[in-house]
Design a protein around this motif. Structure first.
Motif, PDB file in Angstrom:
ATOM      1  N   PRO A 199       0.290  -1.129  -0.385  1.00 40.29           N
ATOM      2  CA  PRO A 199       0.018  -0.070  -0.076  1.00 40.29           C
ATOM      3  C   PRO A 199       0.993   0.714   0.016  1.00 40.29           C
ATOM      4  O   PRO A 199       1.945   1.837   0.670  1.00 40.29           O
ATOM      5  CB  PRO A 199      -1.287   0.341   1.403  1.00 40.29           C
ATOM      6  N   SER A 200       0.602   2.564  -0.713  1.00 43.87           N
ATOM      7  CA  SER A 200       0.785   3.222  -0.869  1.00 43.87           C
ATOM      8  C   SER A 200       0.328   4.677   0.216  1.00 43.87           C
ATOM      9  O   SER A 200      -0.366   4.701   0.370  1.00 43.87           O
ATOM     10  CB  SER A 200       1.329   4.202  -2.393  1.00 43.87           C
ATOM     11  N   VAL A 201       1.028   5.935   0.004  1.00 40.46           N
ATOM     12  CA  VAL A 201       0.565   6.675   0.456  1.00 40.46           C
ATOM     13  C   VAL A 201      -0.713   7.155  -0.038  1.00 40.46           C
ATOM     14  O   VAL A 201      -1.536   7.473   0.528  1.00 40.46           O
ATOM     15  CB  VAL A 201       1.431   8.388   0.406  1.00 40.46           C
ATOM     16  N   GLU A 202      -1.045   6.780  -1.618  1.00 42.83           N
ATOM     17  CA  GLU A 202      -1.746   7.458  -2.046  1.00 42.83           C
ATOM     18  C   GLU A 202      -3.116   5.984  -1.633  1.00 42.83           C
ATOM     19  O   GLU A 202      -4.393   6.791  -2.008  1.00 42.83           O
ATOM     20  CB  GLU A 202      -1.331   7.618  -3.730  1.00 42.83           C
ATOM     21  N   ASP A 203      -2.658   5.395  -2.026  1.00 44.90           N
ATOM     22  CA  ASP A 203      -3.763   4.045  -1.274  1.00 44.90           C
ATOM     23  C   ASP A 203      -4.254   4.634   0.188  1.00 44.90           C
ATOM     24  O   ASP A 203      -5.874   4.419   0.232  1.00 44.90           O
ATOM     25  CB  ASP A 203      -3.421   2.705  -1.496  1.00 44.90           C
ATOM     26  N   ALA A 256      -4.723   6.985   1.327  1.00 38.28           N
ATOM     27  CA  ALA A 256      -5.021   9.012   1.381  1.00 38.28           C
ATOM     28  C   ALA A 256      -6.524   8.809   0.508  1.00 38.28           C
ATOM     29  O   ALA A 256      -7.830   8.733   1.161  1.00 38.28           O
ATOM     30  CB  ALA A 256      -4.241   9.715   0.587  1.00 38.28           C
ATOM     31  N   LEU A 257      -6.999   7.500  -0.217  1.00 37.87           N
ATOM     32  CA  LEU A 257      -7.996   7.183  -0.787  1.00 37.87           C
ATOM     33  C   LEU A 257      -8.822   6.874   0.118  1.00 37.87           C
ATOM     34  O   LEU A 257      -9.613   6.777  -0.100  1.00 37.87           O
ATOM     35  CB  LEU A 257      -7.549   6.107  -2.086  1.00 37.87           C
ATOM     36  N   ILE A 258      -8.722   5.750   0.901  1.00 39.06           N
ATOM     37  CA  ILE A 258      -9.368   5.097   2.101  1.00 39.06           C
ATOM     38  C   ILE A 258      -9.973   6.186   3.093  1.00 39.06           C
ATOM     39  O   ILE A 258     -10.841   6.428   3.314  1.00 39.06           O
ATOM     40  CB  ILE A 258      -8.161   4.206   2.640  1.00 39.06           C
ATOM     41  N   LYS A 259      -8.544   7.609   3.152  1.00 35.64           N
ATOM     42  CA  LYS A 259      -9.740   8.467   3.961  1.00 35.64           C
ATOM     43  C   LYS A 259     -10.197   9.211   3.814  1.00 35.64           C
ATOM     44  O   LYS A 259     -11.181   9.452   4.276  1.00 35.64           O
ATOM     45  CB  LYS A 259      -8.066   8.931   4.571  1.00 35.64           C
ATOM     46  N   ASP A 260      -9.941   8.735   2.457  1.00 36.44           N
ATOM     47  CA  ASP A 260     -10.758   9.765   1.894  1.00 36.44           C
ATOM     48  C   ASP A 260     -12.677   9.165   1.823  1.00 36.44           C
ATOM     49  O   ASP A 260     -13.236   9.773   1.286  1.00 36.44           O
ATOM     50  CB  ASP A 260     -10.741   9.977   0.203  1.00 36.44           C
ATOM     51  N   TYR A 261     -13.165   7.677   1.338  1.00 39.04           N
ATOM     52  CA  TYR A 261     -13.375   7.164   1.461  1.00 39.04           C
ATOM     53  C   TYR A 261     -14.677   7.330   2.731  1.00 39.04           C
ATOM     54  O   TYR A 261     -15.862   7.690   2.885  1.00 39.04           O
ATOM     55  CB  TYR A 261     -13.215   5.965   1.249  1.00 39.04           C
ATOM     56  N   LEU A 262     -13.525   7.429   3.770  1.00 38.52           N
ATOM     57  CA  LEU A 262     -14.116   7.372   5.390  1.00 38.52           C
ATOM     58  C   LEU A 262     -14.800   9.015   5.099  1.00 38.52           C
ATOM     59  O   LEU A 262     -15.224   8.707   5.798  1.00 38.52           O
ATOM     60  CB  LEU A 262     -13.091   7.254   6.671  1.00 38.52           C
ATOM     61  N   MET A 293     -11.249   2.876  -5.549  1.00 33.23           N
ATOM     62  CA  MET A 293     -10.784   1.553  -4.933  1.00 33.23           C
ATOM     63  C   MET A 293     -10.708   0.334  -5.307  1.00 33.23           C
ATOM     64  O   MET A 293      -9.690  -0.567  -4.864  1.00 33.23           O
ATOM     65  CB  MET A 293     -11.555   1.792  -3.665  1.00 33.23           C
ATOM     66  N   LYS A 294     -11.238   0.272  -6.019  1.00 35.80           N
ATOM     67  CA  LYS A 294     -11.528  -1.359  -6.238  1.00 35.80           C
ATOM     68  C   LYS A 294     -10.779  -1.091  -7.624  1.00 35.80           C
ATOM     69  O   LYS A 294     -10.028  -2.424  -7.570  1.00 35.80           O
ATOM     70  CB  LYS A 294     -13.224  -1.342  -7.380  1.00 35.80           C
ATOM     71  N   ARG A 295     -10.136  -0.182  -8.438  1.00 35.06           N
ATOM     72  CA  ARG A 295      -9.369  -0.781  -9.402  1.00 35.06           C
ATOM     73  C   ARG A 295      -7.925  -0.628  -9.315  1.00 35.06           C
ATOM     74  O   ARG A 295      -6.878  -1.136  -9.835  1.00 35.06           O
ATOM     75  CB  ARG A 295      -9.609   0.901  -9.792  1.00 35.06           C
ATOM     76  N   ARG A 296      -7.849  -0.005  -7.516  1.00 31.69           N
ATOM     77  CA  ARG A 296      -6.898  -0.765  -6.871  1.00 31.69           C
ATOM     78  C   ARG A 296      -6.461  -1.552  -5.999  1.00 31.69           C
ATOM     79  O   ARG A 296      -5.044  -1.749  -5.613  1.00 31.69           O
ATOM     80  CB  ARG A 296      -5.753   1.002  -6.299  1.00 31.69           C
ATOM     81  N   GLY A 297      -7.559  -2.264  -6.250  1.00 38.53           N
ATOM     82  CA  GLY A 297      -7.148  -3.967  -4.792  1.00 38.53           C
ATOM     83  C   GLY A 297      -7.198  -3.471  -3.274  1.00 38.53           C
ATOM     84  O   GLY A 297      -7.082  -4.201  -3.460  1.00 38.53           O
ATOM     85  N   ILE A 298      -8.145  -2.872  -3.621  1.00 41.06           N
ATOM     86  CA  ILE A 298      -8.464  -1.820  -1.597  1.00 41.06           C
ATOM     87  C   ILE A 298      -9.783  -2.120  -1.780  1.00 41.06           C
ATOM     88  O   ILE A 298     -10.320  -1.501  -2.219  1.00 41.06           O
ATOM     89  CB  ILE A 298      -8.277  -0.465  -1.931  1.00 41.06           C
ATOM     90  N   ARG A 299      -9.777  -2.918  -0.482  1.00 38.28           N
ATOM     91  CA  ARG A 299     -11.188  -3.051   0.227  1.00 38.28           C
ATOM     92  C   ARG A 299     -11.225  -2.758   1.933  1.00 38.28           C
ATOM     93  O   ARG A 299     -10.311  -3.255   2.473  1.00 38.28           O
ATOM     94  CB  ARG A 299     -11.336  -4.731   0.281  1.00 38.28           C
ATOM     95  N   SER A 357      -3.918  -0.643   8.443  1.00 32.21           N
ATOM     96  CA  SER A 357      -4.690  -0.156   9.607  1.00 32.21           C
ATOM     97  C   SER A 357      -4.624   0.911   9.228  1.00 32.21           C
ATOM     98  O   SER A 357      -2.926   1.559   9.240  1.00 32.21           O
ATOM     99  CB  SER A 357      -5.202  -0.906  11.079  1.00 32.21           C
ATOM    100  N   LEU A 358      -5.618   1.647   9.459  1.00 33.62           N
ATOM    101  CA  LEU A 358      -5.750   3.288   9.558  1.00 33.62           C
ATOM    102  C   LEU A 358      -6.356   4.047  10.570  1.00 33.62           C
ATOM    103  O   LEU A 358      -6.692   3.542  10.959  1.00 33.62           O
ATOM    104  CB  LEU A 358      -5.861   3.824   8.207  1.00 33.62           C
ATOM    105  N   LEU A 359      -5.166   4.618  11.628  1.00 30.92           N
ATOM    106  CA  LEU A 359      -6.111   5.429  12.331  1.00 30.92           C
ATOM    107  C   LEU A 359      -6.717   7.109  12.525  1.00 30.92           C
ATOM    108  O   LEU A 359      -5.250   7.748  12.028  1.00 30.92           O
ATOM    109  CB  LEU A 359      -5.111   5.157  13.553  1.00 30.92           C
ATOM    110  N   CYS A 360      -7.622   7.853  11.912  1.00 30.04           N
ATOM    111  CA  CYS A 360      -7.343   8.414  12.154  1.00 30.04           C
ATOM    112  C   CYS A 360      -7.872   9.617  13.727  1.00 30.04           C
ATOM    113  O   CYS A 360      -9.290   9.248  13.911  1.00 30.04           O
ATOM    114  CB  CYS A 360      -8.864   9.535  10.708  1.00 30.04           C
ATOM    115  N   ASP A 361      -7.748  10.616  13.885  1.00 34.95           N
ATOM    116  CA  ASP A 361      -7.986  10.882  14.976  1.00 34.95           C
ATOM    117  C   ASP A 361      -9.697  12.406  14.469  1.00 34.95           C
ATOM    118  O   ASP A 361      -9.529  13.001  13.402  1.00 34.95           O
ATOM    119  CB  ASP A 361      -6.786  11.733  15.748  1.00 34.95           C
ATOM    120  N   TRP A 362      -9.873  12.066  16.291  1.00 32.21           N
ATOM    121  CA  TRP A 362     -11.088  13.182  15.575  1.00 32.21           C
ATOM    122  C   TRP A 362     -11.242  14.766  15.543  1.00 32.21           C
ATOM    123  O   TRP A 362     -11.440  14.851  14.745  1.00 32.21           O
ATOM    124  CB  TRP A 362     -12.003  13.039  17.008  1.00 32.21           C
ATOM    125  N   PRO A 363     -10.223  15.494  15.867  1.00 31.03           N
ATOM    126  CA  PRO A 363     -10.083  16.808  15.316  1.00 31.03           C
ATOM    127  C   PRO A 363      -9.544  17.191  13.991  1.00 31.03           C
ATOM    128  O   PRO A 363     -10.041  17.118  13.882  1.00 31.03           O
ATOM    129  CB  PRO A 363      -8.399  17.353  16.548  1.00 31.03           C
TER     130      PRO A 363
END
Length: 128
Positions: free
Chosen positions: A10-14, A16-22, A71-77, A101-107
């Protein structure tokens, strides 16, 4: 005989895409809650505010669909996501066979959601 190649990790771009989805998922929840609250208030122009928020929801849905396709094209689920006590939002994902895994803080999530909502509204808060 060719060696089987392993997919790239997984790359930084991957991520970022997951965070965008969230963020899009959270923004949809915020708007849904706000629309529900507006429906209970006795405002003279509540229907106009609700229609505006529903219009924004449609735009967010279209962007969320686009993100899901990327995400589907990049193989991310995304396998699971959940709120952590006091920390933020924890997401577990599978990306081209790699678990992560990715942890995004509330603030920072709240600030991002606010920024995105402002951009969807076409408003510049710096002007106020």
């Amino acid at each position: 005989m060719m060696k089987p190649s392993t997919p790239p990790p997984p790359s930084v771009e991957d991520e970022a895409l997951i965070k965008d989805y969230l963020l899009h998922d959270l923004l949809q929840s915020v708007l849904e809650r706000d629309i529900g609250i507006l429906k209970t208030l006795k405002l003279k122009m509540a229907d106009i505010y609700i229609l505006n928020l529903q219009h924004i929801q449609k735009g967010i849905s279209a962007n969320a669909w686009s993100i899901q396709q990327q995400m589907k094209r990049r193989g991310i689920r995304v396998q699971s996501q959940g709120r952590t006590l006091g920390e933020g939002l924890q997401v577990h994902y599978l990306c081209r066979g790699y678990e992560g895994s990715l942890l995004c803080d509330w603030p920072s999530l709240k600030e991002e959601i606010k920024d995105r909502l402002v951009s969807y509204l076409g408003t510049d808060l710096a002007a106020y």
